[in-house]
Design a protein around this motif. Sequence first.
Motif, PDB file in Angstrom:
ATOM      1  N   ASP A 126       0.862  -1.174   0.000  1.00 43.06           N
ATOM      2  CA  ASP A 126       0.000   0.000   0.000  1.00 43.06           C
ATOM      3  C   ASP A 126       0.902   1.228   0.000  1.00 43.06           C
ATOM      4  OD1 ASP A 126       0.938   0.180   2.545  1.00 43.06           O
ATOM      5  OD2 ASP A 126      -0.978  -0.213   3.518  1.00 43.06           O
ATOM      6  N   ILE A 127       0.279   2.404   0.043  1.00 44.92           N
ATOM      7  CA  ILE A 127       1.083   3.616  -0.080  1.00 44.92           C
ATOM      8  C   ILE A 127       2.103   3.682   1.054  1.00 44.92           C
ATOM      9  CG2 ILE A 127       1.000   6.140  -0.025  1.00 44.92           C
ATOM     10  CD1 ILE A 127      -1.698   5.995  -1.397  1.00 44.92           C
ATOM     11  N   ILE A 182       5.042   1.453   0.454  1.00 45.42           N
ATOM     12  CA  ILE A 182       5.938   1.978  -0.580  1.00 45.42           C
ATOM     13  C   ILE A 182       6.789   3.106  -0.011  1.00 45.42           C
ATOM     14  CG2 ILE A 182       6.028   3.244  -2.765  1.00 45.42           C
ATOM     15  CD1 ILE A 182       3.614   1.708  -3.689  1.00 45.42           C
ATOM     16  N   LEU A 193      -1.658  14.583  -1.873  1.00 45.93           N
ATOM     17  CA  LEU A 193      -0.982  13.431  -2.457  1.00 45.93           C
ATOM     18  C   LEU A 193      -1.668  12.968  -3.735  1.00 45.93           C
ATOM     19  CD1 LEU A 193       1.250  11.256  -2.015  1.00 45.93           C
ATOM     20  CD2 LEU A 193      -0.548   9.827  -1.068  1.00 45.93           C
ATOM     21  N   GLY A 194      -0.876  12.775  -4.739  1.00 48.00           N
ATOM     22  CA  GLY A 194      -1.411  12.238  -5.984  1.00 48.00           C
ATOM     23  C   GLY A 194      -1.821  13.313  -6.970  1.00 48.00           C
ATOM     24  N   ASN A 195      -2.055  14.519  -6.475  1.00 50.48           N
ATOM     25  CA  ASN A 195      -2.544  15.562  -7.369  1.00 50.48           C
ATOM     26  C   ASN A 195      -1.492  16.592  -7.745  1.00 50.48           C
ATOM     27  OD1 ASN A 195      -5.291  14.637  -7.459  1.00 50.48           O
ATOM     28  ND2 ASN A 195      -5.423  15.298  -5.334  1.00 50.48           N
ATOM     29  N   GLY A 230      10.355  -3.459  -6.638  1.00 53.37           N
ATOM     30  CA  GLY A 230       9.487  -3.165  -7.780  1.00 53.37           C
ATOM     31  C   GLY A 230       8.872  -1.781  -7.757  1.00 53.37           C
ATOM     32  N   HIS A 231       9.465  -0.853  -7.014  1.00 54.95           N
ATOM     33  CA  HIS A 231       8.870   0.482  -6.948  1.00 54.95           C
ATOM     34  C   HIS A 231       9.440   1.445  -7.975  1.00 54.95           C
ATOM     35  CE1 HIS A 231       6.825  -1.051  -3.631  1.00 54.95           C
ATOM     36  NE2 HIS A 231       7.743  -0.861  -2.720  1.00 54.95           N
ATOM     37  N   ASP A 280      11.291   1.608 -11.966  1.00 57.10           N
ATOM     38  CA  ASP A 280      11.491   0.820 -13.164  1.00 57.10           C
ATOM     39  C   ASP A 280      12.715   1.428 -13.828  1.00 57.10           C
ATOM     40  OD1 ASP A 280       9.146   0.344 -15.810  1.00 57.10           O
ATOM     41  OD2 ASP A 280      10.867   1.626 -15.988  1.00 57.10           O
ATOM     42  N   MET A 292       6.685   8.774  -7.992  1.00 58.02           N
ATOM     43  CA  MET A 292       5.572   8.202  -8.754  1.00 58.02           C
ATOM     44  C   MET A 292       4.560   9.244  -9.199  1.00 58.02           C
ATOM     45  SD  MET A 292       5.025   4.912  -6.372  1.00 58.02           S
ATOM     46  CE  MET A 292       6.138   3.500  -6.494  1.00 58.02           C
ATOM     47  N   VAL A 293       4.236  10.122  -8.270  1.00 57.17           N
ATOM     48  CA  VAL A 293       3.137  11.053  -8.541  1.00 57.17           C
ATOM     49  C   VAL A 293       3.452  11.967  -9.718  1.00 57.17           C
ATOM     50  CG1 VAL A 293       1.795  12.954  -7.581  1.00 57.17           C
ATOM     51  CG2 VAL A 293       2.390  11.002  -6.136  1.00 57.17           C
ATOM     52  N   VAL A 308       3.068   7.330 -16.178  1.00 57.59           N
ATOM     53  CA  VAL A 308       2.702   5.958 -15.810  1.00 57.59           C
ATOM     54  C   VAL A 308       2.936   4.972 -16.952  1.00 57.59           C
ATOM     55  CG1 VAL A 308       0.958   6.666 -14.133  1.00 57.59           C
ATOM     56  CG2 VAL A 308       0.271   6.247 -16.494  1.00 57.59           C
ATOM     57  N   LYS A 362       7.768   6.869 -19.483  1.00 57.84           N
ATOM     58  CA  LYS A 362       8.827   6.902 -18.473  1.00 57.84           C
ATOM     59  C   LYS A 362      10.192   7.123 -19.127  1.00 57.84           C
ATOM     60  CE  LYS A 362       6.499   4.138 -15.014  1.00 57.84           C
ATOM     61  NZ  LYS A 362       6.225   2.826 -14.468  1.00 57.84           N
ATOM     62  N   ASP A 390       2.054  11.315 -20.780  1.00 63.50           N
ATOM     63  CA  ASP A 390       1.182  10.158 -20.568  1.00 63.50           C
ATOM     64  C   ASP A 390       0.168  10.029 -21.686  1.00 63.50           C
ATOM     65  OD1 ASP A 390       1.981   8.677 -18.426  1.00 63.50           O
ATOM     66  OD2 ASP A 390       0.946   9.909 -16.941  1.00 63.50           O
ATOM     67  N   ASN A 391      -0.456  11.145 -22.019  1.00 68.70           N
ATOM     68  CA  ASN A 391      -1.517  11.075 -23.010  1.00 68.70           C
ATOM     69  C   ASN A 391      -1.015  10.775 -24.408  1.00 68.70           C
ATOM     70  OD1 ASN A 391      -4.323  11.252 -22.353  1.00 68.70           O
ATOM     71  ND2 ASN A 391      -3.772  13.096 -21.212  1.00 68.70           N
ATOM     72  N   CYS A 445      -5.100   8.335  -6.462  1.00 65.04           N
ATOM     73  CA  CYS A 445      -4.124   7.662  -7.309  1.00 65.04           C
ATOM     74  C   CYS A 445      -2.768   8.343  -7.144  1.00 65.04           C
ATOM     75  CB  CYS A 445      -4.574   7.751  -8.767  1.00 65.04           C
ATOM     76  SG  CYS A 445      -3.322   7.215  -9.943  1.00 65.04           S
ATOM     77  N   ILE A 446      -1.742   7.571  -6.801  1.00 64.55           N
ATOM     78  CA  ILE A 446      -0.411   8.166  -6.690  1.00 64.55           C
ATOM     79  C   ILE A 446       0.380   7.989  -7.983  1.00 64.55           C
ATOM     80  CG2 ILE A 446      -0.262   7.993  -4.178  1.00 64.55           C
ATOM     81  CD1 ILE A 446       1.540   5.495  -4.658  1.00 64.55           C
ATOM     82  N   LYS A 447      -0.304   7.586  -9.029  1.00 64.39           N
ATOM     83  CA  LYS A 447       0.286   7.504 -10.363  1.00 64.39           C
ATOM     84  C   LYS A 447       1.552   6.649 -10.403  1.00 64.39           C
ATOM     85  CE  LYS A 447      -1.843  11.792 -11.728  1.00 64.39           C
ATOM     86  NZ  LYS A 447      -2.125  12.469 -10.443  1.00 64.39           N
ATOM     87  N   GLY A 461       1.738   3.804 -11.625  1.00 62.06           N
ATOM     88  CA  GLY A 461       1.820   3.070 -12.882  1.00 62.06           C
ATOM     89  C   GLY A 461       1.806   1.560 -12.726  1.00 62.06           C
ATOM     90  N   LYS A 462       1.668   1.062 -11.497  1.00 59.68           N
ATOM     91  CA  LYS A 462       1.686  -0.390 -11.314  1.00 59.68           C
ATOM     92  C   LYS A 462       0.515  -1.055 -12.027  1.00 59.68           C
ATOM     93  CE  LYS A 462       4.115  -0.210  -6.873  1.00 59.68           C
ATOM     94  NZ  LYS A 462       5.255  -1.111  -6.763  1.00 59.68           N
ATOM     95  N   PRO A 473      -1.642   0.209  -4.922  1.00 59.35           N
ATOM     96  CA  PRO A 473      -1.279   0.504  -3.540  1.00 59.35           C
ATOM     97  C   PRO A 473      -2.221   1.522  -2.893  1.00 59.35           C
ATOM     98  CG  PRO A 473       0.243   1.572  -5.040  1.00 59.35           C
ATOM     99  CD  PRO A 473      -0.646   0.701  -5.879  1.00 59.35           C
TER     100      PRO A 473
END
Lengths: 309, 443
Positions: A18-19, A22, A113-115, A198-199, A201, A245-246, A250, A255, A294-295, B370-372, B374-375, B420
Amino acid sequence: MERRLVVSSSPHLKSPDDIQSIMSDVLIALFPVALMAVFLFGYRALITMIVATFFAMATEAVILRKWDLFGDGSAAVTGLLLAMTLPPAPPWWVVAIGSIVAIAIGKHIYGGLGNNIFNPALVGRAVLVVSWGSYVAGDVWLKPVPFGFTADLLTRASPLINTKTSLLDLFIGTVPGSLGETSALALIIGAIWLFYRGHIDWRIPGGFIGIVFILGLFDGGFTTGVYHVLAGGVLLGALFMATDMVTSPVTPIGKLIFGVGCGLVTMVIRLFGGLPEGVTFGILLMNGLTPLIDNLTLPKKFGEVKSNA
Amino acid sequence: MSERTFVGGIHPSYFKESTAGMPIAPAPSPSQVVIPLHQNIGAPCEATVQVGDEVKVGQKIGEPQGFVSAPIHASVSGKVVKIGPYNHPLGSPVEAVFIENDGKDTPFEGMKPQKPLEELTPEEIINISKEAGLVGLGGATFPTHVKLSPPPEIAIDTVIINGAECEPFLTADHALMLERADDIVYGLKGFMKALGATKGIIGVEDNKPDAIASMEKAIAEGGNGYDIEVHGLHTKYPQGAEKMLIKATTGREVPPGALPMAVNVVNQNTGTAVALAEAIKTGKTLYERVVTITGPGIKNPANLNVRNGTLIKDIIEQCGGMTDDARKLILGGPMMGLAQPTDDVPAIKGTSGILILTAEFVKDFPIAPCIKCGKCVDVCPMNLVPNFIGSASEKGNMDLAEKYGAMDCFECGCCTYTCPARRPLVQWIRIAKGEITARRRKQ
Ligand code: SF4
Ligand code: SF4
């Protein structure tokens, strides 16, 4: 026998990650780096890291009104990462301001977080560089003294400006520089943990470091290439900052593009720009492009296009 | 040489130890069975018996109401006591035939051995599988005779038997491959003959080396002239998903929205192959199947031969009952199976497993942003962007969800498993798929 059965839609299994786990893994990965910083720069490095981490967590707790200081662990990561980009011993309040800015402006203005679009630790650092530059750049570097617990010898230059440093020193980290930047060895050990878990790549660090090396190669040959990778903030940036990550893409191709972009901007600033170091702005710039990347790089669906033999 | 896997997927804990290698035991015959008249994808059946009728084991009691449908047969001998709606594993109640078991197990005289496979024509094989009520036993329950009747312009060259059994906990197919390998090969030959296919492949995950050996031995002994191979596949979920299995064994990719026949392949489950072998050799109709009863919430896990229409609660009781901390009853595997609100529901043709999970598996987690990371993108076997589809659906933007490929999701659940931030991605995608389908229908 009456018992209440829980009904939910599949899947009914959940990976253990989970977050928080990580973020804890990132902190574990930073441990060798932190250890090296204390080993080289003494207790003042430790204070800088503690102040940065504490103020980051506290700011987050105040904003979220959640008094569990560690929370999901993301604020601690931001704080510690910020410390890693700073000189070993700026005044404590400068460090604190950096952390507060990182969390409040770098992260929560965007919705938390995430935004956030930009790497919060680097936002904090950028604000410090612009507003309190004399404390975080210039004549602020400590000379590393292994086991010198109270190292406080000032040195004039950060290693990027001094090309006579030996590559071995750069690898081990016995050079002046930011807390978490000097030891390639410690950074690589930490990154191995993140790869193993695996966090991260290979694409982001691979693209970043690869392009820095190649451009360095063109600039002055093999040694210069290696030098550009080991000196300054490239490894810290490529392994721990750009891989946030944020704020990174993705998609797999995204990447790679992102990593290459970070390295490219870094080298353009280093080779042609006015600043001695370009990692921070290289990553921040690419952060801004992440949604677009990403897009533009959405993966091809399974079975699409490919002809069927 | 073809690849032995696909890109993406996950490696959950497999939890197969408790029933792996367990012999298939007969489940005691229940005093009453409740046999739903709808047990396949496609049209339901209509009862061919009336209350008061005496029926025998294997006798047809439901007649298909359409081409895409399969007949339903009695699983016990005895008296029809009621015909009416009853709980169904897929949700809302369905018409069912209630048969009181007389315990005599009198077989239906109509179940007679057919000609040997060598003498059967493709049409006869298709007809046998139709009359025996064969459907895909992996869980999808698509009528077998329909799969064996592709449009004339499509030539099927390969039949793949799905022995991957990639769902954690389940071991029924594994048990069949150990005990009924010769029938699997026989059934596969039947499928190949029916389709005119020249190649047969049995795909088995490489965590079941004993099953691979068993299948190889059966091919050596009973393959006589048919080109059949066993492929050891990487142990990874969802290796047994139709498209992933085809990719792993033949290297072919089924295009988005298309069926396996688009790449000249038909997939069949191990259980279905055994059922075809039985239908040819003895005339047996599909009135029972192997079910794995498992999970931390059941006292005595087992692989049982369960009669169609046996109530799940009866089976659970025979397996020692649920443990005190049992919280969730799932029919099927943990990744794609359906959680049931009650154990008062009959086992049907598509019931591959009865899985009982305990409290530790049923925790509720808050959904984080979402923490993006990518998993989910990395694991999606369809190469979709579950994060973007999920968020679009969450916000009600179904156009965007569709644009990102929501309709190509086959709901394997890898994305939700891996996230996650504990975001219910596939659940959101299901909502999007439902709305998009409804909208398309309206247009
Ligand atoms: S989006 Fe669909 S196909 Fe992709 S991982 Fe999620 S459930 Fe599986
Ligand atoms: S796995 Fe979850 S957190 Fe990570 S990108 Fe996908 S939706 Fe976002």
